[in-house]
Design an enzyme around this catalytic site. Sequence first.
Site, PDB file in Angstrom:
ATOM      1  N   GLU A  53       0.840  -1.202   0.000  1.00 22.62           N
ATOM      2  CA  GLU A  53       0.000   0.000   0.000  1.00 22.62           C
ATOM      3  C   GLU A  53       0.875   1.251   0.000  1.00 22.62           C
ATOM      4  OE1 GLU A  53      -2.847   0.050   3.211  1.00 22.62           O
ATOM      5  OE2 GLU A  53      -3.807   1.875   2.467  1.00 22.62           O
ATOM      6  N   ASN A 200     -12.329  -1.290  -0.853  1.00 20.80           N
ATOM      7  CA  ASN A 200     -11.614  -1.871   0.284  1.00 20.80           C
ATOM      8  C   ASN A 200     -12.292  -1.416   1.570  1.00 20.80           C
ATOM      9  OD1 ASN A 200      -9.121  -2.870   1.867  1.00 20.80           O
ATOM     10  ND2 ASN A 200      -9.277  -0.720   2.457  1.00 20.80           N
ATOM     11  N   GLU A 201     -12.534  -2.347   2.447  1.00 18.87           N
ATOM     12  CA  GLU A 201     -13.150  -2.029   3.743  1.00 18.87           C
ATOM     13  C   GLU A 201     -14.266  -0.997   3.543  1.00 18.87           C
ATOM     14  OE1 GLU A 201     -10.233  -1.382   6.873  1.00 18.87           O
ATOM     15  OE2 GLU A 201      -9.528  -3.446   6.656  1.00 18.87           O
ATOM     16  N   TYR A 267      -6.744  -8.893  11.575  1.00 18.06           N
ATOM     17  CA  TYR A 267      -5.391  -8.632  12.071  1.00 18.06           C
ATOM     18  C   TYR A 267      -5.238  -9.190  13.484  1.00 18.06           C
ATOM     19  CZ  TYR A 267      -4.271  -5.469   8.228  1.00 18.06           C
ATOM     20  OH  TYR A 267      -3.985  -4.946   6.991  1.00 18.06           O
ATOM     21  N   GLU A 318      -6.247  -9.154   3.795  1.00 21.34           N
ATOM     22  CA  GLU A 318      -5.396  -8.458   4.779  1.00 21.34           C
ATOM     23  C   GLU A 318      -5.346  -9.305   6.036  1.00 21.34           C
ATOM     24  OE1 GLU A 318      -5.943  -4.240   5.485  1.00 21.34           O
ATOM     25  OE2 GLU A 318      -6.474  -3.913   3.374  1.00 21.34           O
ATOM     26  N   GLN A 367       2.112  -6.137   5.484  1.00 21.95           N
ATOM     27  CA  GLN A 367       2.294  -5.814   4.087  1.00 21.95           C
ATOM     28  C   GLN A 367       3.705  -6.234   3.677  1.00 21.95           C
ATOM     29  OE1 GLN A 367       1.065  -1.860   2.991  1.00 21.95           O
ATOM     30  NE2 GLN A 367      -0.819  -1.980   4.145  1.00 21.95           N
TER      31      GLN A 367
HETATM   32  O1  AHR Z   1      -2.990  -2.499   6.191  1.00 21.40           O
HETATM   33  C1  AHR Z   1      -3.263  -1.303   6.814  1.00 21.40           C
HETATM   34  C2  AHR Z   1      -4.734  -0.927   6.742  1.00 21.40           C
HETATM   35  O2  AHR Z   1      -5.496  -1.838   7.446  1.00 21.40           O
HETATM   36  C3  AHR Z   1      -5.344  -0.933   5.365  1.00 21.40           C
HETATM   37  O3  AHR Z   1      -5.108   0.234   4.686  1.00 21.40           O
HETATM   38  C4  AHR Z   1      -6.800  -1.078   5.664  1.00 21.40           C
HETATM   39  O4  AHR Z   1      -7.498  -1.723   4.643  1.00 21.40           O
HETATM   40  C5  AHR Z   1      -6.823  -1.841   6.968  1.00 21.40           C
HETATM   41  O5  AHR Z   1      -7.643  -1.256   7.898  1.00 21.40           O
END
Ligand code: AHR
Length: 671
Positions: A53, A200-201, A267, A318, A367
């Site tokens: 990103e 995205n999101e 995450y 992600e 990432q």
């Molecule tokens: O990876 C960092 C961020 O995490 C991304 O930009 C977003 O999609 C997510 O919240």
Amino acid sequence: MSIHNLIANDVQKKIFLILLTLSSFLFAQTNITIDLDKLGGHIDPNIYGQFSEHLGSCIYGGIWVGEDSPIPNTNGIRNDVLAALKKLEVPVLRWPGGCFADEYHWMNGIGPKEKRPSMVNTNWGGVVEDNSFGTHEFLNLCEMIGADAYISGNVGSGTVEEFANWIQYTTSDGNNPMADLRRKNGRDKPWNVKYWGIGNESWGCGGRMRPSYYADLARVFSTYAKNFGENQVYKIASGPNVDDTVWTDEVMSIAGKMINGIGLHYYTNNSKPASDFDESGWFSVIKKTLRMNELIEMHSKVMDKHDPDKNVALIVDEWGTWHSVEPGTNPSFLYQQNTMRDAIVAACNLNIFHNHNDRIKMTNIAQMVNVLQAMILTNDEKMVLTPTYHVFEMYKVHKGAINLPLNLKTSNYTFGEESIPSVSGTASIDSKGTVHITLCNVNPNSVEKVKLNLESYLNEKISGRILSSSKMNSLNSFEEPNNITPVEFSNFKFSDNSISINLPAKSIVALTLEGKLNSTIGSPIKVTNPKPKLNFNYYKEILMNLPNFDELKIVKAGLIDQVKLPEGNDGADFAVKYSGFIKIPEDGFYNFYSKSDDGTKLYIDDKLIISNDGRHAPIEVQGFASLKKGFHKFELEFFQAGGGVDLKASIEGPNLKKQEIPATMLFHEEE
Ligand code: AHR
């Protein structure tokens, strides 16, 4: 009632916990059985995908330094990073975001660099984005590392026209304004850009939409995502956050038929910097990451409701650890170090993804460089490979292989009052018949004795590699870049079909087994005058199971181009026997599937590969064979006993995605 409620007081509770912990030290034993006759599906190489990103120094500094940089580069991409990524064999790369994607207007990132307008990256520190890394630079990077491109379109602040034009600009070879503009900007031939994200999101930074509103938008964007030439667009909808099954349900119900995949973001959050932890931090992060399994099951169940045939993939685009940033760095740049704990997190997640390969067709760790759980860290001209990089490198042997489910009974790793399984693992067999086993001991205190039994396989040679560290929070720094790197591992003993391994505390071990499949068949046969199509015989019988076809009267016979029901079958009670040859394109390990209502059996070279007999609703059964290039005898028996009727035979193998056995592979012999 839990065991803790049965223990009356605190002293008893403490004694109990001490005994529990001691027992795990003394009897840490894991038993694993792998049966080579039971396969678990194809591990999509894209499970090893990455994400890059416009955030912190992922792109600028980490990947892109520009042609004029003193840092050695190829067309602006730094050479050290390029070489490391090539070695990793990254299959697919997601870009430009993340949250950045829904503010990104791609036309600002094409054409002469000095004319590209700047913007402010509002999501990530308000820095000025000069657009010097744009579509051409990204797609050139993908070409250089041999990765497929996955572009996230802007749905939040972009338009359908902008999205449609981006696809036309990158993938059309025709005469149209966008393809012409691309040529003007120096790229004659289109790129192949298969994967397109629809936002995205979109529930968060991508527009704060409600699921039904987003799902309608996904239908609109999907409608205008056109295929040009050979480029078939694979559409990935913005999916749920963590456990939001309402989002999955709405999107699948409203847009499920118009998309190929739906994203999931999860995450492993942690409020402290990556290397600042003791055993409680070790335990809690690993426990948290194991939730991935539950989340995949939860969303798959919802998807099954709308898509029982699993046409839509769940794409974890992600994932990874999200620690607090390294002290002294910009909090918006998400720069974090990477320890042995991150390596264990990566291994556990990859094991989970392999086991869900029926739905999980791609994942993208967040990432690739300098951000979150990165593969690579850079500091000006210096570069270091993280422990997570080494896990991806050790695990890459599983890419595209056939998963071998583990029957795994492991001890518990207990910390305080909580426990998690000590060993997690994966096994697979590749197209050459080599078996790869990766095992991870999450317990930082004790060696795990692993007894591995192999059925239908004879070991001949084993080699191993290990990734481990002296401390839980050991890491690779710019000063000491090789603290954690894979080294040879030989602490195992093996016989024909078993292996005993001493799996060190906090370690990841990869074993390569070269041996013989007991179920292997192999050599091609000579077919004098092969002609397309299979022979079939049609029988009119009332049956409960597959019969002895030699004893039945053939009512009709003929040729048929694929395994499908012959025309004119009366739908009720009948049987068909297909026979001929299958032409195998290259040596390798092939998976066969038979989906039938009612029974089927498949024989290759007279060996029973699939038994899917009996009266039943449509059931798909899998079998496999290790086959050499050339013709092999092919026979499939089928019977139908009233009610529903269904028949489909599929194949997958090296360079062959799962598909109905094509007519081009099926032959009969003409006298
Ligand atoms: O990876 C960092 C961020 O995490 C991304 O930009 C977003 O999609 C997510 O919240």
